[in-house]
Each structure stands twice: as structure tokens, then as C-alpha cells.
Design a protein around this motif. Structure first.
Motif, short mmCIF file in Angstrom:
data_model
loop_
_atom_site.label_atom_id
_atom_site.label_comp_id
_atom_site.label_asym_id
_atom_site.label_seq_id
_atom_site.Cartn_x
_atom_site.Cartn_y
_atom_site.Cartn_z
N THR A 47 -9.30 56.49 38.74
CA THR A 47 -8.48 55.36 38.30
C THR A 47 -9.11 54.01 38.66
OG1 THR A 47 -7.21 55.29 40.37
CG2 THR A 47 -6.42 56.76 38.65
N ASP A 100 -8.01 63.59 32.21
CA ASP A 100 -7.44 62.26 31.96
C ASP A 100 -8.52 61.19 31.97
OD1 ASP A 100 -4.84 62.87 31.54
OD2 ASP A 100 -4.15 62.43 33.56
N PHE A 102 -8.66 56.75 32.28
CA PHE A 102 -7.82 55.64 32.71
C PHE A 102 -8.47 54.31 32.35
CE2 PHE A 102 -7.06 59.25 35.48
CZ PHE A 102 -5.69 59.36 35.45
N SER A 109 -1.31 46.78 29.43
CA SER A 109 -0.70 46.87 30.76
C SER A 109 -0.66 45.53 31.49
CB SER A 109 -1.46 47.88 31.62
OG SER A 109 -2.81 47.48 31.80
N PRO A 237 2.56 51.41 30.41
CA PRO A 237 1.13 51.74 30.32
C PRO A 237 0.34 51.50 31.59
CG PRO A 237 1.51 49.60 29.36
CD PRO A 237 2.85 50.08 29.86
N SER A 238 1.00 51.37 32.73
CA SER A 238 0.27 51.17 33.98
C SER A 238 -0.47 52.45 34.36
CB SER A 238 1.23 50.75 35.09
OG SER A 238 2.22 51.74 35.29
N ILE A 239 -1.26 52.38 35.41
CA ILE A 239 -2.11 53.52 35.78
C ILE A 239 -1.28 54.63 36.41
CG2 ILE A 239 -3.99 54.28 37.27
CD1 ILE A 239 -5.28 51.62 36.98
N HIS A 240 -1.20 55.73 35.74
CA HIS A 240 -0.66 56.98 36.28
C HIS A 240 -1.10 58.09 35.35
CE1 HIS A 240 2.47 56.37 33.26
NE2 HIS A 240 2.74 55.21 33.82
N GLN A 243 -2.22 58.25 31.24
CA GLN A 243 -2.16 56.86 30.83
C GLN A 243 -2.67 56.65 29.42
OE1 GLN A 243 -5.00 54.15 32.36
NE2 GLN A 243 -3.69 52.35 32.22
#
Length: 304
Positions: A47, A100, A102, A109, A237-240, A243
Motif C-alpha cells: 500500500t 490486489d 493500490f 480518494s 476509495p481510500s486505501i484498503h 481498492q
């Protein structure tokens, strides 16, 4: 210290075995807890932005096009890399299991540019109070009336979503969405979600449902799910985990809402235990499907 805590919790004798007292107290052994934290920190490196110092030390696959450090793994020969031990090697090996991607500085975001910042009056959530049966009955009856009244509006599409995560590790998660115009099903979408957690699979079902509804040229979307926190996560849309899926959802909804100011989307919560017919239908659809996952397939951050 943990042994003292386990004995205090269980009320056991001080001569009791440490492992037994910890098991009864449901305390994970310290060495396993440290291993869990180390593995999680390795996955969190994915991330980081591309200009972070750690990215310059990783191999080409995970360096995010950053300039390699003189001690970078990408400058080592395979023979030297096999001999090197350390946290950077552990991070590089861990990231190979991740599917994933990121984007820490995604335009979607940024504060003020997020979907909920631009269209706060066009996105509504209708949670269900599951602790109060009277309010739950009222909520379900309201959903029934909304679902039936949508037949009067040809530009309204109801989307019922659900996902299934098999307990068998060799199987992929499955996500599905059924689309209705009134009480008549007009379309459906069902896809494998890979090795994902239940939250990731639910997010994927919401994404394919919204994409399908927008392709049908509608002006109002009613999305029905059994997990309203996931619906709120779908427009964040934040980092998790997942995403990249959420950024696609935000882009789709942003373009769709900007095209006509009267457009809107409503997220409704429906408990699975109520066995509401449209939701029960999509639930049976996803649970009846079995898709094997290849051994080399990556997994989402939450799953790992």
C-alpha cells in the motif's frame, strides 16, 4: 506476562501448564502473535507509494518503477538472492501472493474529490436495525413497497447482490447480482472473485451490479445487499483491501451521476435470515456454484 494473565483469567493454579491456560483463555501464543504481525506488516508494504524508500529495495515486480537502490534485490543475481536472508526478502516473497493493487494518491480518494463529497444528496443508505424486531418488520415492508413501486418507473433498476466464500481453500469466492425492473428480472451477472474474503466478494458483487445497471441506461438504482457496511465501503476509495474495485465503482457512479442531476442510487439493507425472496434467489445462485482456484492464484489483502 501472558502466562500470568492466562492464569488470572481462568483462575487456574500457578503450576498449570502455560499452553493449556492460554488455550482455555483463548490467548494466542506470543511467538505466533508476533509471526502474525510480521506477515501483516509485509503485506502492508504493497500500500506504500512508489517514492517510498522500501520500494527501491524490492525486485522489479514490486518496485513500482522506482529507481533501484544500490543494495536493491533487483540488482542481485539469483544465486546471491537465494543466500540472502532478512525482512526485505520476506516482504518480496510475501507480495507474490497478493492479487490486489493500490493507488495511494488516486484522484478519486483526494478530500473534496471523493464521490460522497461531490454527490452527497444523490447517494442514500437505508440500514436495518436488526436488534429491534418491530423496526425490522417496518424496514422490510418499506423495502417491499419500494421494490414494487419501481415497476412504475421504467428508468429505475433494482439490483440484488450477494456473494459466497466457500470454506474449502481450493475454491474461489463467487459474486452475483440480479437486476429487476419492478418484480421482473431483466438481467443477471455472476463471476468468480478469486481468493477473497467475504467483504471483498460482497464489494465485487456490488461493482458488477452497478456496472450492469448503468449499462441498461437507468436514472435510479436501488441496490439491495445483506451488509450495509460493505455498501458504504463501496463508495470509499481510500486505501484498503480491493481498492482497485472501489475506484472503478466511484468512477462509474461519478460519470453516471454527473450526466444527469436527477439521478440517484439507494442502498438498502436486508438481513439474510429473513429469506426475502429476491435475495434468497441470488443467494441460492452463488452458493450453488463451485469454481476451483489455481494453485498460483493470488489473494486479496483481507484474505491474506
Amino acid at each position: 506476562m501472558q502466562r500470568c494473565a492466562a492464569i488470572w483469567i481462568t483462575g487456574a493454579f500457578r503450576t498449570s501448564p502455560s499452553g493449556g491456560a492460554e488455550s482455555i483463555a483463548s490467548l494466542i501464543p506470543i511467538h505466533l502473535h508476533l509471526r502474525k504481525l510480521a506477515i501483516r506488516s509485509s503485506y502492508q508494504v504493497s500500500t506504500l507509494p512508489s517514492n517510498h524508500a522500501l520500494c527501491s529495495l524490492l525486485s522489479n515486480r514490486f518496485s513500482l518503477n522506482s529507481s533501484p537502490h544500490p543494495q536493491s534485490l533487483c540488482l542481485l543475481t539469483p544465486a546471491k538472492k537465494a543466500k540472502v536472508k532478512g525482512p526485505i526478502i520476506d516482504v518480496d516473497n510475501s507480495l507474490s501472493h497478493l492479487s490486489d493493487s493500490f493507488s495511494p494518491f488516486s484522484p478519486e480518494s483526494k478530500p473534496g474529490s471523493r464521490l460522497m463529497d461531490i454527490f452527497p444528496d444523490s447517494i442514500h443508505f437505508h440500514p436495518c436495525n436488526r436488534s429491534d424486531k418491530h423496526k425490522m418488520y417496518k424496514h422490510v415492508s418499506s423495502l417491499d413497497s419500494v421494490f414494487s413501486s419501481s415497476s412504475l418507473n421504467r428508468n429505475c433498476i433494482s439490483v440484488v447482490t450477494d456473494a459466497s466464500v466457500p470454506l474449502v481453500g481450493s475454491l474461489q469466492a463467487v459474486s452475483a447480482a440480479h437486476l429487476y425492473c419492478g418484480r421482473r428480472q431483466v438481467s443477471h451477472a455472476k463471476q468468480a472473485s478469486g481468493r477473497a474474503s467475504s467483504t471483498d466478494a460482497e464489494l465485487y458483487s456490488i461493482r458488477i451490479g452497478i456496472a450492469k445497471a448503468i449499462s441498461l441506461q437507468c436514472d435510479h438504482i436501488i441496490l439491495i445487499t445483506d451488509c450495509i457496511p460493505v455498501a458504504k465501503l463501496a463508495v470509499d476509495p481510500s486505501i484498503h483491501s480491493s481498492q482497485s474495485q472501489l475506484i472503478q465503482v466511484c468512477r462509474l457512479l461519478s460519470d453516471w451521476l454527473a450526466a444527469k442531476p436527477s439521478r440517484s442510487i439507494d442502498f438498502w439493507d436486508i438481513p439474510s435470515k429473513w429469506r426475502w425472496k429476491p435475495h434468497l434467489k441470488v443467494h441460492n445462485d452463488v452458493t450453488s456454484m463451485r469454481i476451483h482456484a489455481p494453485s498460483h492464484m493470488g489473494a486479496t489483502l483481507d484474505f491474506l
